[in-house]
Write a protein that holds these residues in place. Structure first.
Motif, PDB file in Angstrom:
ATOM      1  N   ASN A 196     -16.540  -4.193  -1.163  1.00 33.30           N
ATOM      2  CA  ASN A 196     -15.601  -3.193  -2.471  1.00 33.30           C
ATOM      3  C   ASN A 196     -15.578  -3.742  -3.754  1.00 33.30           C
ATOM      4  OD1 ASN A 196     -17.371  -1.805  -1.251  1.00 33.30           O
ATOM      5  ND2 ASN A 196     -15.484  -0.377  -0.904  1.00 33.30           N
ATOM      6  N   TYR A 197     -14.825  -5.100  -2.876  1.00 34.64           N
ATOM      7  CA  TYR A 197     -13.895  -6.134  -3.346  1.00 34.64           C
ATOM      8  C   TYR A 197     -14.849  -6.967  -4.170  1.00 34.64           C
ATOM      9  CZ  TYR A 197     -10.946  -9.166  -5.749  1.00 34.64           C
ATOM     10  OH  TYR A 197      -9.409 -10.761  -6.271  1.00 34.64           O
ATOM     11  N   PHE A 198     -16.029  -7.466  -3.954  1.00 34.36           N
ATOM     12  CA  PHE A 198     -16.276  -8.340  -4.777  1.00 34.36           C
ATOM     13  C   PHE A 198     -17.238  -7.168  -5.628  1.00 34.36           C
ATOM     14  CE2 PHE A 198     -20.983  -9.923  -5.667  1.00 34.36           C
ATOM     15  CZ  PHE A 198     -20.461 -11.612  -5.880  1.00 34.36           C
TER      16      PHE A 198
ATOM     17  N   GLY B  99     -15.644  -6.517 -13.212  1.00 35.49           N
ATOM     18  CA  GLY B  99     -14.628  -6.890 -13.774  1.00 35.49           C
ATOM     19  C   GLY B  99     -13.530  -6.514 -13.637  1.00 35.49           C
ATOM     20  N   PHE B 100     -13.018  -5.656 -12.736  1.00 40.40           N
ATOM     21  CA  PHE B 100     -11.755  -5.086 -12.203  1.00 40.40           C
ATOM     22  C   PHE B 100     -10.680  -6.272 -11.953  1.00 40.40           C
ATOM     23  CE2 PHE B 100     -14.380  -1.324 -11.929  1.00 40.40           C
ATOM     24  CZ  PHE B 100     -13.742  -0.346 -12.100  1.00 40.40           C
ATOM     25  N   SER B 101     -10.376  -6.075 -13.228  1.00 40.35           N
ATOM     26  CA  SER B 101      -9.328  -8.014 -13.631  1.00 40.35           C
ATOM     27  C   SER B 101      -7.580  -7.326 -12.235  1.00 40.35           C
ATOM     28  CB  SER B 101      -8.659  -8.549 -14.398  1.00 40.35           C
ATOM     29  OG  SER B 101      -7.907  -7.250 -14.946  1.00 40.35           O
ATOM     30  N   LYS B 102      -8.445  -6.444 -11.608  1.00 35.62           N
ATOM     31  CA  LYS B 102      -6.168  -5.640 -11.280  1.00 35.62           C
ATOM     32  C   LYS B 102      -6.794  -5.508  -9.972  1.00 35.62           C
ATOM     33  CE  LYS B 102      -3.726  -4.914 -15.503  1.00 35.62           C
ATOM     34  NZ  LYS B 102      -3.081  -4.131 -15.762  1.00 35.62           N
ATOM     35  N   ALA B 103      -8.055  -5.549  -9.155  1.00 34.97           N
ATOM     36  CA  ALA B 103      -8.102  -5.137  -7.929  1.00 34.97           C
ATOM     37  C   ALA B 103      -7.829  -5.469  -6.559  1.00 34.97           C
ATOM     38  CB  ALA B 103     -10.292  -5.441  -7.619  1.00 34.97           C
ATOM     39  N   ARG B 104      -7.165  -5.338  -5.760  1.00 33.84           N
ATOM     40  CA  ARG B 104      -6.316  -5.813  -4.696  1.00 33.84           C
ATOM     41  C   ARG B 104      -6.964  -5.518  -3.281  1.00 33.84           C
ATOM     42  NH1 ARG B 104      -1.113  -7.302  -5.789  1.00 33.84           N
ATOM     43  NH2 ARG B 104       0.078  -7.308  -7.668  1.00 33.84           N
TER      44      ARG B 104
ATOM     45  N   VAL C 182       1.027  -1.130   0.255  1.00 35.53           N
ATOM     46  CA  VAL C 182       0.140   0.406  -0.057  1.00 35.53           C
ATOM     47  C   VAL C 182       1.208   1.079   0.007  1.00 35.53           C
ATOM     48  CG1 VAL C 182      -1.955   1.664   1.182  1.00 35.53           C
ATOM     49  CG2 VAL C 182      -2.089  -0.865   0.915  1.00 35.53           C
ATOM     50  N   LYS C 183       1.721   1.354   0.771  1.00 38.97           N
ATOM     51  CA  LYS C 183       3.073   2.522   1.220  1.00 38.97           C
ATOM     52  C   LYS C 183       3.349   2.624  -0.049  1.00 38.97           C
ATOM     53  CE  LYS C 183       4.487   1.938   5.556  1.00 38.97           C
ATOM     54  NZ  LYS C 183       5.663   1.941   6.281  1.00 38.97           N
ATOM     55  N   ALA C 184       3.580   1.793  -1.336  1.00 37.62           N
ATOM     56  CA  ALA C 184       4.536   1.453  -2.493  1.00 37.62           C
ATOM     57  C   ALA C 184       3.700   2.475  -3.268  1.00 37.62           C
ATOM     58  CB  ALA C 184       5.476   0.179  -2.748  1.00 37.62           C
ATOM     59  N   ARG C 185       2.375   1.953  -3.537  1.00 43.53           N
ATOM     60  CA  ARG C 185       1.348   2.172  -4.492  1.00 43.53           C
ATOM     61  C   ARG C 185       0.010   3.504  -4.024  1.00 43.53           C
ATOM     62  NH1 ARG C 185       1.556  -3.024  -4.320  1.00 43.53           N
ATOM     63  NH2 ARG C 185       0.878  -4.362  -6.132  1.00 43.53           N
ATOM     64  N   ILE C 186       1.234   4.356  -3.035  1.00 46.58           N
ATOM     65  CA  ILE C 186       0.575   5.904  -2.280  1.00 46.58           C
ATOM     66  C   ILE C 186       0.424   7.085  -3.730  1.00 46.58           C
ATOM     67  CG2 ILE C 186       0.408   7.936  -1.222  1.00 46.58           C
ATOM     68  CD1 ILE C 186       0.519   6.092   1.175  1.00 46.58           C
ATOM     69  N   GLY C 187       0.215   7.656  -4.380  1.00 46.76           N
ATOM     70  CA  GLY C 187       0.586   8.459  -5.139  1.00 46.76           C
ATOM     71  C   GLY C 187       0.037   7.256  -7.205  1.00 46.76           C
ATOM     72  N   GLU C 188       0.509   6.738  -6.704  1.00 43.61           N
ATOM     73  CA  GLU C 188       0.504   5.736  -8.203  1.00 43.61           C
ATOM     74  C   GLU C 188      -0.608   4.607  -8.471  1.00 43.61           C
ATOM     75  OE1 GLU C 188       2.807   6.157  -9.717  1.00 43.61           O
ATOM     76  OE2 GLU C 188       3.966   7.331  -8.577  1.00 43.61           O
ATOM     77  N   VAL C 189      -1.966   4.264  -7.704  1.00 40.36           N
ATOM     78  CA  VAL C 189      -2.870   3.650  -7.465  1.00 40.36           C
ATOM     79  C   VAL C 189      -4.208   4.652  -6.712  1.00 40.36           C
ATOM     80  CG1 VAL C 189      -3.948   1.506  -7.035  1.00 40.36           C
ATOM     81  CG2 VAL C 189      -1.832   1.638  -8.172  1.00 40.36           C
ATOM     82  N   ARG C 190      -5.839   4.315  -7.546  1.00 38.33           N
ATOM     83  CA  ARG C 190      -6.054   4.201  -6.716  1.00 38.33           C
ATOM     84  C   ARG C 190      -6.067   3.979  -5.760  1.00 38.33           C
ATOM     85  NH1 ARG C 190     -10.239   7.719  -9.695  1.00 38.33           N
ATOM     86  NH2 ARG C 190     -11.520   7.707  -7.700  1.00 38.33           N
ATOM     87  N   MET C 191      -7.264   3.972  -4.978  1.00 36.99           N
ATOM     88  CA  MET C 191      -7.254   2.817  -3.323  1.00 36.99           C
ATOM     89  C   MET C 191      -9.139   3.318  -2.858  1.00 36.99           C
ATOM     90  SD  MET C 191      -4.065   3.028  -1.409  1.00 36.99           S
ATOM     91  CE  MET C 191      -2.466   2.248  -2.320  1.00 36.99           C
ATOM     92  N   ILE C 192      -9.394   2.928  -2.678  1.00 36.02           N
ATOM     93  CA  ILE C 192     -10.655   2.589  -1.719  1.00 36.02           C
ATOM     94  C   ILE C 192     -11.374   2.587  -0.412  1.00 36.02           C
ATOM     95  CG2 ILE C 192     -13.460   2.580  -2.665  1.00 36.02           C
ATOM     96  CD1 ILE C 192     -12.079   3.503  -4.645  1.00 36.02           C
TER      97      ILE C 192
ATOM     98  N   ASP D 143     -10.975   3.119 -12.887  1.00 37.36           N
ATOM     99  CA  ASP D 143     -10.719   2.699 -14.563  1.00 37.36           C
ATOM    100  C   ASP D 143     -10.925   0.907 -13.656  1.00 37.36           C
ATOM    101  OD1 ASP D 143      -9.452   1.368 -16.991  1.00 37.36           O
ATOM    102  OD2 ASP D 143      -8.190   2.761 -17.152  1.00 37.36           O
ATOM    103  N   PRO D 144     -12.249  -0.212 -14.771  1.00 38.51           N
ATOM    104  CA  PRO D 144     -11.799  -1.102 -14.978  1.00 38.51           C
ATOM    105  C   PRO D 144     -10.110  -1.686 -15.014  1.00 38.51           C
ATOM    106  CG  PRO D 144     -13.592  -0.508 -15.674  1.00 38.51           C
ATOM    107  CD  PRO D 144     -12.731   0.148 -16.153  1.00 38.51           C
ATOM    108  N   THR D 145      -9.334  -1.528 -16.124  1.00 41.65           N
ATOM    109  CA  THR D 145      -8.183  -1.908 -16.496  1.00 41.65           C
ATOM    110  C   THR D 145      -7.043  -1.581 -15.852  1.00 41.65           C
ATOM    111  OG1 THR D 145      -7.477   0.309 -17.881  1.00 41.65           O
ATOM    112  CG2 THR D 145      -9.144  -1.742 -18.898  1.00 41.65           C
ATOM    113  N   ARG D 146      -6.897  -0.787 -14.519  1.00 44.31           N
ATOM    114  CA  ARG D 146      -6.559   0.200 -13.771  1.00 44.31           C
ATOM    115  C   ARG D 146      -6.050  -0.487 -12.523  1.00 44.31           C
ATOM    116  NH1 ARG D 146      -4.117   5.336 -14.856  1.00 44.31           N
ATOM    117  NH2 ARG D 146      -2.444   4.624 -13.951  1.00 44.31           N
ATOM    118  N   GLU D 147      -5.110  -1.315 -11.887  1.00 46.62           N
ATOM    119  CA  GLU D 147      -5.186  -1.653 -10.315  1.00 46.62           C
ATOM    120  C   GLU D 147      -5.843  -0.715  -9.595  1.00 46.62           C
ATOM    121  OE1 GLU D 147      -1.827  -2.746  -7.455  1.00 46.62           O
ATOM    122  OE2 GLU D 147      -0.894  -2.199  -9.169  1.00 46.62           O
ATOM    123  N   VAL D 148      -6.532  -1.157  -8.574  1.00 49.72           N
ATOM    124  CA  VAL D 148      -7.564  -0.208  -7.253  1.00 49.72           C
ATOM    125  C   VAL D 148      -7.245  -1.434  -5.807  1.00 49.72           C
ATOM    126  CG1 VAL D 148      -9.785  -1.595  -8.128  1.00 49.72           C
ATOM    127  CG2 VAL D 148      -9.619   0.065  -6.818  1.00 49.72           C
ATOM    128  N   VAL D 149      -7.092  -0.689  -5.380  1.00 45.38           N
ATOM    129  CA  VAL D 149      -6.812  -1.458  -4.053  1.00 45.38           C
ATOM    130  C   VAL D 149      -7.705  -0.341  -2.864  1.00 45.38           C
ATOM    131  CG1 VAL D 149      -5.708  -1.136  -1.195  1.00 45.38           C
ATOM    132  CG2 VAL D 149      -4.336  -1.249  -4.137  1.00 45.38           C
TER     133      VAL D 149
END
Length: 291
Positions: free
Chosen positions: A254-256, A263-268, A168-178, A236-242
């Protein structure tokens, strides 16, 4: 001839595929099919009072365990043992539900579904509306516990659908988080008693998990969820989201919605969530701001 064989194979595959969400009438029509396993994840106390016929019971404690101030999904060997006890094999189809006795109870099924996927099992579905919807559909209840049928499922961990604190720390500012919690906690106007700090992970967006539900406990149409999350929040369903929450359950819903329904294939999913993040002093948080 070959074309007919291919078409037959595709038809057979589609016949046994699981939609992410199934209705009570669908379950009534398919109940008792050999490969269908129905799992009740409410408390045993509620289960013995009356459950869907053929359903086997499994408490949330079978799927996650405490690690200090937070909880995490159990190990591959423990999940494999529980899934086999429930009669789940590689070819099984599994419907998970709860009694909707309270908000936390509503969230248990999606955590169990995520835990199954974490260890390689994807043929799962959520019963839309839980036991109340089953009752409204005139489904009968049983107090009889079905005979145990040992399954042969083999667990293999898939780390890619989860993320830890360092990730999570590494993704701050790079990946959308919900943030799946009520907005008052996200904004920081109130601090949750189990947390040392108020607010949200820096850069995260608020989406309270209950926004996905109708008043009767069933889920809103996919078109509405798409309007809220994709068109409204700009995900964006094609991009990573945490996704994260207080301690893992809210974020599983929310993940479900994101992964299985949109169809968010890169959800974490950040399993430890704020019970880890907000109880430390070296993690980036913000409050009194909407992001």
């Amino acid at each position: 001839m070959m074309k007919k064989i291919v078409m037959a194979a595709l038809f057979a595959a589609s016949a046994f595929a699981m939609e992410p969400l199934v209705s009570a009438p669908w379950l009534k029509a398919h109940l008792g099919e050999k490969d269908l396993v129905v799992v009740d994840v409410s408390s045993r106390k509620l289960y013995v009072k009356g459950h869907i016929p053929t359903a086997v019971q499994s408490g949330i404690g079978k799927w996650r365990e405490a690690h200090g101030s937070y909880a995490l999904v159990r190990s591959a060997s423990e999940i494999e043992k529980e899934m086999r006890r429930l009669g789940i094999s590689k070819e099984s189809r599994v419907v998970v539900y709860s009694h909707h006795s309270n908000s936390k109870d509503m969230l248990k099924p999606t955590y169990v579904i995520w835990a199954m996927e974490r260890y390689g099992f994807k043929r799962t579905a959520l019963l839309d509306g839980g036991l109340p919807a089953w009752k409204r559909a005139a489904g009968t209840l049983s107090t009889k516990e079905p005979e145990a049928k040992n399954g042969n499922f083999t667990a293999r961990e898939h780390h890619e659908i989860g993320v830890d604190m360092d990730g999570v720390k590494a993704r701050i500012g790079e990946v959308r988080m919900i943030d799946a919690r009520p907005a008052v906690f996200y904004f920081g106007a109130r601090k949750q008693p189990v947390l040392k700090r108020a607010g949200h992970i820096a850069g995260a967006t608020s989406y309270f998990w209950k926004y996905s539900f109708n008043d009767d406990g069933t889920m809103k149409p996919v078109s509405t969820m798409k309007a809220m999350l994709v068109e409204g929040l700009g995900l964006d369903p094609t991009r990573e989201v945490v996704t994260y929450c207080t301690g893992g359950l809210e974020t599983s819903m929310n993940y479900f919605v994101l992964h299985r329904m949109l169809g968010f294939s890169k959800a974490r999913l950040y399993d430890a969530s704020m019970k880890q993040w907000a109880n430390r002093s070296d993690t980036a948080m913000r409050k009194f701001v909407w992001e």
